[in-house]
Design an enzyme around this catalytic site. Structure first.
Site, short mmCIF file in Angstrom:
data_model
loop_
_atom_site.label_atom_id
_atom_site.label_comp_id
_atom_site.label_asym_id
_atom_site.label_seq_id
_atom_site.Cartn_x
_atom_site.Cartn_y
_atom_site.Cartn_z
N ASP A 262 0.54 -0.83 -0.06
CA ASP A 262 0.14 -0.29 -0.02
C ASP A 262 0.93 1.80 -0.41
OD1 ASP A 262 -2.78 0.39 0.68
OD2 ASP A 262 -2.02 2.36 1.09
N ILE A 263 0.58 2.15 -0.92
CA ILE A 263 1.75 3.94 -0.70
C ILE A 263 0.71 4.26 0.62
CG2 ILE A 263 -0.30 5.09 -2.07
CD1 ILE A 263 1.82 5.49 -4.13
N ASN B 256 -12.96 -2.67 2.66
CA ASN B 256 -13.85 -1.47 2.61
C ASN B 256 -15.08 -2.15 1.73
OD1 ASN B 256 -12.71 -0.42 5.19
ND2 ASN B 256 -11.05 0.48 3.94
N GLY C 129 -16.20 2.80 3.96
CA GLY C 129 -14.92 3.49 2.93
C GLY C 129 -14.19 2.89 2.59
N GLN C 130 -14.81 3.02 1.70
CA GLN C 130 -14.31 2.50 0.05
C GLN C 130 -13.35 4.39 -0.80
OE1 GLN C 130 -15.84 -0.36 -2.56
NE2 GLN C 130 -13.97 -1.14 -3.70
N HIS D 172 -10.16 -4.58 -3.00
CA HIS D 172 -9.53 -5.38 -2.63
C HIS D 172 -9.42 -5.74 -1.17
CE1 HIS D 172 -9.68 -1.08 -1.98
NE2 HIS D 172 -9.32 -0.82 -1.38
N LEU D 173 -8.41 -6.70 -1.22
CA LEU D 173 -7.95 -7.38 0.53
C LEU D 173 -6.47 -6.26 1.33
CD1 LEU D 173 -8.74 -9.06 2.71
CD2 LEU D 173 -7.21 -10.95 1.56
N HIS D 174 -7.52 -5.78 2.44
CA HIS D 174 -6.25 -5.18 2.87
C HIS D 174 -5.78 -6.25 3.79
CE1 HIS D 174 -6.70 -0.92 2.35
NE2 HIS D 174 -8.00 -1.35 2.42
#
Ligand code: 5GP
Ligand code: ZN
Length: 112
Positions: free
Chosen positions: A29-30, A85, A91-92, A98-100
């Site tokens: 993640d950035i 999300n 909150g997306q 995507h899965l964090h």
């Protein structure tokens, strides 16, 4: 369609990739919220869990089976937190499923 994650899949945008196969890509993640924070995405564009159907069962199962493998490969061998999300109400921010997967110090209690 202008999807950041599709552009990352295509290589049009750079990312720090940690895993790739025919159907999935994982990259850092950035803006990490933990010492280690990666995102696992299906290469096929799916907006969110609000847009999936029974035909996505295999893809979603594979995603969850991949998560611990990728987590261990980036050093989260004692465990990790995972999060999806969904939609504006969830909150997306990036509308490509995507899965964090994050962790690294175990000190945080609340999800994003
Ligand atoms: P969401 O809120 O949609 O679940 O999370 C989107 C995530 O994507 C955020 O954690 C954000 O930091 C990350 N992100 C947004 N743009 C980029 C990008 O261009 N590259 C990478 N590697 N991550 C991004
Ligand atoms: Zn996309």
């Amino acid at each position: 369609m202008d999807c950041i994650f599709c552009r990352i899949v295509d290589g049009d945008l750079p990312s720090r990739r940690v895993y790739e196969d025919e159907d999935f890509l994982a990259f850092h993640d950035i803006r990490p919220i933990a010492p280690v924070h990666v995102l696992i995405i299906p290469k096929r564009h799916v907006e969110s869990l609000l847009d999936i159907s029974a035909t996505d069962e295999l893809m979603l199962g594979k995603l969850l089976v991949l998560a611990p493998k990728i987590a261990v490969s980036v050093g989260l061998d004692t465990g990790f937190r995972s999060l999806i999300n969904t939609g504006h109400g969830g909150g997306q921010e990036v509308f490509h499923l995507h899965l964090h997967v994050f962790g690294g110090d175990g000190s945080y209690r609340t999800p994003i």
